[in-house]
Design a protein around this motif. Structure first.
Motif, short mmCIF file in Angstrom:
data_model
loop_
_atom_site.label_atom_id
_atom_site.label_comp_id
_atom_site.label_asym_id
_atom_site.label_seq_id
_atom_site.Cartn_x
_atom_site.Cartn_y
_atom_site.Cartn_z
N ASN A 139 0.83 -1.20 0.00
CA ASN A 139 0.00 0.00 0.00
C ASN A 139 0.86 1.25 0.00
N PHE A 140 1.96 1.19 0.77
CA PHE A 140 2.88 2.31 0.81
C PHE A 140 4.31 1.80 0.96
N LEU A 141 5.26 2.57 0.44
CA LEU A 141 6.68 2.29 0.64
C LEU A 141 7.27 3.54 1.29
N VAL A 142 7.75 3.39 2.51
CA VAL A 142 8.22 4.58 3.24
C VAL A 142 9.69 4.83 2.94
N ALA A 143 9.97 5.98 2.33
CA ALA A 143 11.33 6.28 1.87
C ALA A 143 12.30 6.43 3.04
N GLU A 144 11.92 7.18 4.09
CA GLU A 144 12.88 7.52 5.15
C GLU A 144 13.34 6.30 5.95
N PHE B 275 -0.57 9.07 14.69
CA PHE B 275 0.59 9.96 14.59
C PHE B 275 1.50 9.79 15.79
N GLU B 276 0.86 9.78 16.99
CA GLU B 276 1.64 9.66 18.20
C GLU B 276 2.34 8.30 18.25
N ALA B 277 1.62 7.26 17.85
CA ALA B 277 2.21 5.92 17.87
C ALA B 277 3.44 5.86 16.97
N VAL B 278 3.29 6.39 15.75
CA VAL B 278 4.39 6.36 14.78
C VAL B 278 5.58 7.17 15.29
N ASN B 279 5.28 8.35 15.86
CA ASN B 279 6.37 9.19 16.38
C ASN B 279 7.11 8.53 17.53
N ARG B 280 6.34 7.90 18.45
CA ARG B 280 6.98 7.24 19.59
C ARG B 280 7.82 6.06 19.12
N LEU B 281 7.28 5.29 18.17
CA LEU B 281 8.02 4.15 17.64
C LEU B 281 9.34 4.60 17.03
N GLN B 282 9.27 5.74 16.34
CA GLN B 282 10.47 6.25 15.68
C GLN B 282 11.48 6.76 16.70
N MET B 283 10.94 7.45 17.74
CA MET B 283 11.81 7.98 18.78
C MET B 283 12.57 6.87 19.48
N GLU B 284 11.88 5.75 19.67
CA GLU B 284 12.50 4.62 20.35
C GLU B 284 13.29 3.73 19.39
N ASN B 285 13.41 4.20 18.15
CA ASN B 285 14.20 3.49 17.15
C ASN B 285 13.68 2.10 16.82
N PHE C 208 11.68 1.15 14.51
CA PHE C 208 11.59 0.80 13.09
C PHE C 208 12.87 0.18 12.58
N SER C 209 14.00 0.58 13.19
CA SER C 209 15.24 -0.02 12.71
C SER C 209 15.60 -1.27 13.51
N SER C 210 15.04 -1.39 14.73
CA SER C 210 15.42 -2.58 15.50
C SER C 210 14.50 -3.76 15.28
N SER C 211 13.28 -3.51 14.77
CA SER C 211 12.36 -4.62 14.55
C SER C 211 12.20 -4.89 13.05
N GLY C 212 12.14 -6.15 12.70
CA GLY C 212 11.97 -6.52 11.29
C GLY C 212 10.57 -6.21 10.81
N CYS C 213 9.62 -6.22 11.74
CA CYS C 213 8.23 -6.04 11.33
C CYS C 213 7.39 -5.54 12.50
N ILE C 214 6.64 -4.47 12.27
CA ILE C 214 5.74 -3.94 13.30
C ILE C 214 4.31 -4.09 12.79
N THR C 215 3.41 -4.55 13.67
CA THR C 215 2.03 -4.77 13.22
C THR C 215 1.06 -3.97 14.07
N PHE C 216 0.16 -3.26 13.41
CA PHE C 216 -0.95 -2.59 14.10
C PHE C 216 -2.14 -3.54 14.01
N ILE C 217 -2.65 -3.95 15.17
CA ILE C 217 -3.75 -4.91 15.20
C ILE C 217 -5.02 -4.23 15.71
#
Lengths: 474, 196
Positions: free
Chosen positions: A210-215, B144-154, B156-165
């Motif tokens: 659905n989306f590919l996030v560049a950053e 928005f808050e969830a995505v920002n917090r996930l990014q702040m805690e890094n 996205f780079s430490s997990s291979g896959c994140i799922t919103f259920i």
């Protein structure tokens, strides 16, 4: 027999319009989805939030992204590689299919599970896989039904929208050998049992995105059934194929689009699952795929990019709302279009994914009411682009010669009173020869579906000249 | 504010067909888990090895418990070759999966599960029953808050896959009739530990 080609649009419509049951099913399904959507949007406003502002924001995000497509694609590719995800570009369906078949061959993949993907329909991947001797199983319930029936999707988010529960019950009992039932819950349970086995045995999973996030170099997949999660986490190999336009610069911008997409598509605030796939398995004990390959497909998208008149069509996030709301789609349903992407947005994309000559009629399948543009979550000016496609077809001389001639004469006469008056008198003179006594003109093809209005005794111009009241007052 | 978010979360979760529980201690969470398992006639369940569940050991999980198994227990006799295939098969045989959610999103009633080796994505996917546990301080306002917090805690780079259920798996592909429980869980229970 409905033809799978946009060149047969008119013939298909004629046939489908006679199918009362089909029209009823599709009308009910589209209206139901629309009402669920409005409920959520209404609630959104009730909570003091501004849906319109969100749409404007999404439009700006998509505009910025598409205008700088190559910049973001380069960033995306770099981050994919950093995450250990391979990237491959494909210019056309053949290149994409050949590559997928080759990769599957290298991994000795005999069984492939697929989660719903319109791009794989676009490149007709299943046919190519079967040709190569690879078993391919669709796992989204709607797609599974369509695959069993040997058909194509009639809607981009609800592929089996045109099928009744009785149709599906008969299909399952015939193809799967289960006792007939038309209970949606029982039918769903059958699909769970049949497909679970396939998921566990599959050598590879193929999905869209659905989306590919560049950053961050992330593949985002939105779904409800869990089949995309299973297809992308159980097999050892995961192949993603999607269009180059699916890139989004940042996660935060992706969140904006993720708010709009499910509401517009199915009237849900959020779908059951949204997967953010960042990398393949890390370490031997990670049960996720060992390899992830992303294929970025062009297939006419860069051509759309170059045409300012339709560039916005690349903003599309494939929610299908324009189909649900379109009075033409509601009546003729998806298969009539004979194209992979039906409905208003499909009528703009198809000429570039196939050829303009075979798909030019699609853009005429619209009343230009603008409902599509009104509902579009990323505010694509769809109905004006349909007009653009029409004029593009005329400029390319793909419309009949006689039609172009008539319009040329009409334009000449509208610019010159003498020619206009001459034409009018001529028409009045020959009218009885062409039609009935009421001087109703019978123009071939045109008059098949509508009456030519009877010619007035006097023209407006004559009335204007003769009008005594006007003379007195002036 | 936190209470408000939690109420909103519970409301939205119920709307999408999930069940909400509030617990005041780890022991209470454990009791709720056991009652969910027995009510749904689950013979076996598998639990994530997230540090949050460390205290479960004292209650027998991973040691003497015969219902709830840890991933380590499940995989203790699996060799390295074909490890992942056997793990998936074992997970499929479990009646319930118990996962930890890094965040809960109030606006949509969603749970954010960060998948790692100790928290495989299959835990919240393969079984018919999925129990997700989190902490009330982990409830955020919106995506928005969830995505920002996930990014702040890094993450996205430490997990291979994140799922919103958001609720159990569902479909409306047959005449738009809503059916819950397609390829993923048929039931979703979320237990939130209050005030810690």
């Amino acid at each position: 027999m409905i033809q799978e080609s946009p060149a047969y649009f008119k013939e298909n419509i004629r046939q489908i319009c006679k199918d009362e049951i089909l029209r009823q099913i599709v009308r009910k399904a589209t209206l139901l989805t629309l009402s669920k959507r409005s409920e959520v949007v209404t609630e959104y406003y009730a909570e003091g939030k501004d849906w319109e502002a969100l749409r404007n924001q999404a439009h700006e995000i998509r505009k910025k992204t598409i205008d700088n497509l190559d910049t973001y694609l380069t960033e995306l590719e770099g981050n994919f590689k950093k995450n250990g995800i391979e990237v491959k570009h494909a210019r056309d369906p053949r290149e994409a299919c050949d590559f997928i078949v080759r990769i599957l061959g290298e991994h000795n993949a005999r069984l492939v599970v697929k989660s719903k993907s319109m791009v794989t329909e676009e490149i007709r991947l299943n046919d190519k896989l079967i040709e190569a001797g690879i078993e391919v199983v669709e796992t989204d319930l709607g797609e599974y039904i369509i695959q069993l029936a040997g058909e194509t999707p009639s809607h981009i988010t609800a592929p089996a929208m045109h099928k009744s529960r009785d149709d599906i019950g008969r299909l399952f009992s015939e193809k799967l050998g289960v006792p007939f039932t038309n209970d949606p819950a029982e039918l769903t349970e059958y699909s769970r049992r049949f497909l679970r086995e396939k998921f566990l045995k599959a050598d590879a999973g193929i999905s869209g995105a659905n989306f590919l996030v560049a950053e961050t170099g992330t593949v985002v997949i939105v779904e409800n059934e869990g089949n995309a999660r299973l297809s992308t986490t159980l097999p050892k190999l995961h192949i993603v194929i999607t269009g180059i336009e699916k890139v989004v610069p940042t996660l935060e911008e992706t969140a904006t689009l993720l708010k709009l997409l499910p509401v517009s598509a199915t009237g849900q605030k959020a779908t059951s699952y949204v997967s953010f796939i960042n990398s393949p398995a890390r370490g031997e004990k990670d049960a996720r795929p060992e390899k992830i390959i992303v294929i970025l497909l062009d297939n006419g998208r860069r051509e759309i990019y170059r045409k300012q008149g339709v560039r916005e069509a690349l903003y599309c996030i494939k929610c299908g709302a324009c189909m649900n709301v379109c009075p033409v789609y509601q009546t003729v349903s998806g298969h009539a279009y004979g194209s992979v992407y039906p409905g208003p947005i499909g009528s703009i994309l198809t000429p570039f994914f196939t050829t303009l000559n075979e798909s030019k009629d699609l853009a005429y399948g619209s009343s230009l009411c603008g409902a599509c543009s009104e509902i579009c979550p990323v505010k694509i000016d769809i109905h004006h682009m349909l007009l653009w496609i029409r004029s593009y077809a005329v400029r390319k001389k793909y419309t009949p010669f006689i039609e172009r001639l008539i319009f040329k004469l009409w334009r000449m006469s509208m610019k010159n009173l003498f020619i206009f008056e001459f034409g009018r008198s001529l028409l009045k003179l020959i009218a009885p020869l062409l039609g009935s006594q009421e001087t109703q003109l019978k123009i071939p093809i045109w008059s098949d579906n509508k009456d030519f209005p009877p010619l007035a005794e006097k023209s407006f111009h004559q009335l204007w000249k003769e009008d005594e009241v006007w003379k007195k007052n002036s | 504010m936190e209470k408000e978010l939690l109420n909103k979360f519970a409301k939205e979760l119920k709307r999408v067909g999930g069940e909400f529980f509030l617990a005041s201690s780890q022991i209470e969470i454990f009791k709720i888990v056991i009652s969910i398992l027995s009510q749904n006639r689950c013979k076996t369940a598998v639990i994530s090895s997230h540090p949050f569940f460390d205290s479960f050991k004292e209650m027998g999980v991973g040691v003497s418990d015969k219902i709830i198994f840890t991933i380590d227990q499940l995989t203790s006799n699996l060799g390295v070759s074909n490890y992942t295939n056997l793990l998936k098969e074992k997970l499929c045989q479990c009646d319930a999966g118990i996962s930890y959610a890094e965040y809960l999103i109030a606006e949509t009633g969603s749970a954010v599960v960060v998948n790692t080796q100790s928290e495989p994505s299959h835990l919240s996917l393969l079984s018919e029953i999925n129990i997700i546990i989190s902490n009330s301080i982990r409830v955020v306002k919106d995506m928005f808050e969830a995505v920002n917090r996930l990014q702040m805690e890094n993450l996205f780079s430490s997990s291979g896959c994140i799922t919103f259920i958001t609720g159990p798996s569902r479909t409306a592909d047959i005449e738009k009739v809503l059916i819950t429980g397609v390829h993923g869980p048929k039931k979703l229970f979320i237990i939130v530990l209050e005030g810690e």
